[in-house]
Design a protein around this motif. Structure first.
Motif, PDB file in Angstrom:
ATOM      1  N   HIS A 141       3.629   3.816   3.852  1.00 42.54           N
ATOM      2  CA  HIS A 141       2.600   3.114   4.619  1.00 42.54           C
ATOM      3  C   HIS A 141       3.017   1.670   4.904  1.00 42.54           C
ATOM      4  O   HIS A 141       2.775   1.146   5.996  1.00 42.54           O
ATOM      5  CB  HIS A 141       1.268   3.155   3.873  1.00 42.54           C
ATOM      6  CG  HIS A 141       0.088   2.789   4.693  1.00 42.54           C
ATOM      7  ND1 HIS A 141      -0.270   3.482   5.827  1.00 42.54           N
ATOM      8  CD2 HIS A 141      -0.800   1.776   4.570  1.00 42.54           C
ATOM      9  CE1 HIS A 141      -1.338   2.919   6.358  1.00 42.54           C
ATOM     10  NE2 HIS A 141      -1.688   1.877   5.612  1.00 42.54           N
ATOM     11  N   SER A 156       0.813  -1.214   0.000  1.00 41.73           N
ATOM     12  CA  SER A 156       0.000   0.000   0.000  1.00 41.73           C
ATOM     13  C   SER A 156       0.848   1.265   0.000  1.00 41.73           C
ATOM     14  O   SER A 156       0.599   2.182   0.762  1.00 41.73           O
ATOM     15  CB  SER A 156      -0.940  -0.012   1.202  1.00 41.73           C
ATOM     16  OG  SER A 156      -0.206  -0.134   2.387  1.00 41.73           O
ATOM     17  N   LYS A 168       3.573  -0.092   8.574  1.00 39.62           N
ATOM     18  CA  LYS A 168       2.897  -1.334   8.960  1.00 39.62           C
ATOM     19  C   LYS A 168       3.908  -2.371   9.440  1.00 39.62           C
ATOM     20  O   LYS A 168       3.693  -3.048  10.451  1.00 39.62           O
ATOM     21  CB  LYS A 168       2.116  -1.910   7.785  1.00 39.62           C
ATOM     22  CG  LYS A 168       0.781  -1.288   7.543  1.00 39.62           C
ATOM     23  CD  LYS A 168       0.091  -2.040   6.420  1.00 39.62           C
ATOM     24  CE  LYS A 168      -1.276  -1.487   6.119  1.00 39.62           C
ATOM     25  NZ  LYS A 168      -1.923  -2.212   5.018  1.00 39.62           N
TER      26      LYS A 168
END
Length: 138
Positions: free
Chosen positions: A91, A87, A95
């Protein structure tokens, strides 16, 4: 279950994954999920119970995080949990940082992030710079 230190002492000299080269002090390793490819106890994936690895995705979009499950320790193939993260670069790294903070090898956090960012960088499409037009001779 024996300790990881005892397993390391037994397998460090006789592992089939070790690659030794001339004039190189530190041997290399070809273990799956290995983060740095240096043959050392800290990053060894065979002796530790908690292992996290990063590998490129097959569709060249993001990367795959592979973690060793604590439940199926004696079934090596079933113990690996794979999840693809795709993504966007910032990002995905955020994560991954949260996954590592939540209990998977905090001491290996820097190496995991470094390998993931290298994979993201390698997938980035580079546009070649256009050269200056040459003047025609009259």
């Amino acid at each position: 279950m024996t300790s990881s230190h005892l397993q390391w002492l037994i397998t460090r000299k006789t592992s089939s994954f070790v690659v030794r080269k001339r004039n190189v002090k530190q041997p290399f390793t070809t273990e799956p999920l290995h983060l740095t490819n240096r043959h050392c106890f800290k990053y060894n994936t065979l002796v530790h119970r908690n292992v996290i690895g990063v590998e490129p995705a097959k569709d060249k979009n993001g990367f795959v995080v592979v973690m060793k499950s604590k439940k199926k320790v004696f079934k090596p193939k079933a113990s690996m949990v794979r999840m693809q993260i795709k993504s966007g670069p910032r990002h995905t790294l955020a994560k991954l940082r949260n996954i590592v903070k939540s209990g998977y090898r905090k001491d290996c956090r820097q190496a995991v992030l470094k390998k993931a960012s290298a994979i993201i960088r390698s997938e980035k499409v580079r546009v070649p710079k256009k050269g200056k037009p040459t003047k025609k001779a009259e």
